[in-house]
Design a protein around this motif. Sequence first.
Motif, PDB file in Angstrom:
ATOM      1  N   ASN A   7     -11.820  -4.223  -7.531  1.00 59.27           N
ATOM      2  CA  ASN A   7     -10.494  -4.845  -7.537  1.00 59.27           C
ATOM      3  C   ASN A   7     -10.564  -6.362  -7.382  1.00 59.27           C
ATOM      4  O   ASN A   7      -9.525  -7.024  -7.343  1.00 59.27           O
ATOM      5  CB  ASN A   7      -9.624  -4.270  -6.420  1.00 59.27           C
ATOM      6  CG  ASN A   7      -9.243  -2.821  -6.662  1.00 59.27           C
ATOM      7  OD1 ASN A   7     -10.031  -2.047  -7.172  1.00 59.27           O
ATOM      8  ND2 ASN A   7      -8.043  -2.441  -6.284  1.00 59.27           N
ATOM      9  N   SER A  19       0.827  -1.210   0.000  1.00 61.88           N
ATOM     10  CA  SER A  19       0.000   0.000   0.000  1.00 61.88           C
ATOM     11  C   SER A  19       0.858   1.255   0.000  1.00 61.88           C
ATOM     12  O   SER A  19       0.501   2.272  -0.622  1.00 61.88           O
ATOM     13  CB  SER A  19      -0.939  -0.006   1.207  1.00 61.88           C
ATOM     14  OG  SER A  19      -1.845  -1.092   1.142  1.00 61.88           O
ATOM     15  N   LEU A  40     -10.402  -4.316   0.149  1.00 62.87           N
ATOM     16  CA  LEU A  40     -10.186  -3.672  -1.137  1.00 62.87           C
ATOM     17  C   LEU A  40     -11.531  -3.395  -1.797  1.00 62.87           C
ATOM     18  O   LEU A  40     -12.526  -4.067  -1.502  1.00 62.87           O
ATOM     19  CB  LEU A  40      -9.349  -4.566  -2.056  1.00 62.87           C
ATOM     20  CG  LEU A  40      -7.866  -4.727  -1.698  1.00 62.87           C
ATOM     21  CD1 LEU A  40      -7.227  -5.807  -2.559  1.00 62.87           C
ATOM     22  CD2 LEU A  40      -7.111  -3.413  -1.845  1.00 62.87           C
TER      23      LEU A  40
END
Length: 309
Positions: A259, A209, A255
């Motif tokens: 995604n 991330s 997420l």
Amino acid sequence: MGSSGSKETVESAPVKPTGPPPLMSSPWRSHITWSESERRQLLDDIYNFKVKGGIQYLNCFLLGQSASGKTSFFNTCATALKDEGRILRPLTVLRAAGSSVTTKFETHPLYTKSDQVLKLRIFDCRGLHDIEGVTDENIRLILDGHVKHEYKIVPDETIQHTDDYYRADPQLGDKMHCVVYVVNAENPGAALAGGAATRSFEKIKKKISQTHVPQIVLMNKVDRLRGSLANDISELFRSEEVKNKFTAVARFMNLPDMNILPMSNYHSEPVPNRNKDILALTNLKVIMGSANDFVQGRGTSNAPSGFFD
């Protein structure tokens, strides 16, 4: 007068339906057209894909526990791309229990029907295991492009700067441009639930991330969630079972829904079928697009002079 001889009618409890729930009346995703023209258009789009950012190839890093289906996904994509009417198995799939097939950090090429190398390189390494896995520091170094092809993965050891497989000054083309987590749709959190595996996974996810590299989840083996999908994967997005697992995976991985990519690989079919090819090619195109967006934001070739000054 009462009819003492009549019997009272006893209402029986409603019979509960058995078997899987009916298919939903409308798909919960409608981005795929299951037709031959769609398959051919996808092949054309992928064959002629233009990589941005001034580099030659896009790099995709597959991450997942052993038996999650990483190798099967690669082989399914290879089959769909070559379009030869047969199942390709360029990578070996082993039915291993508890240990990952891959023992090195490797780069795998995919080929078009005319034997041209695809503009996407697939990278793989050992799965996320408590004992036999890749250290989170090695993951960071891989993402940043410091680790070369064929570096041997040693459990709990991080590559040293003096290692022949260490790249001291990686460029944009050496780095990872997309990370794809491969999970088993039947039980997506099984190998990452509890103990050292969860802590390791959270560390890895945090490091990824921080790099802003796109993260995608490939939800493998969705055909096992509903019997009819084994015969017709085009019903995928009308399946309540798949939708429920999809929601659980998005929540587990933290997420966005966009995604998460449901996937069904070739595993027992003697020959390819159109709809599985379409699903594989659609997911591959999404992965390539996400990676391309990332490199465009990091490259300088498309920006006017002085833009980054």
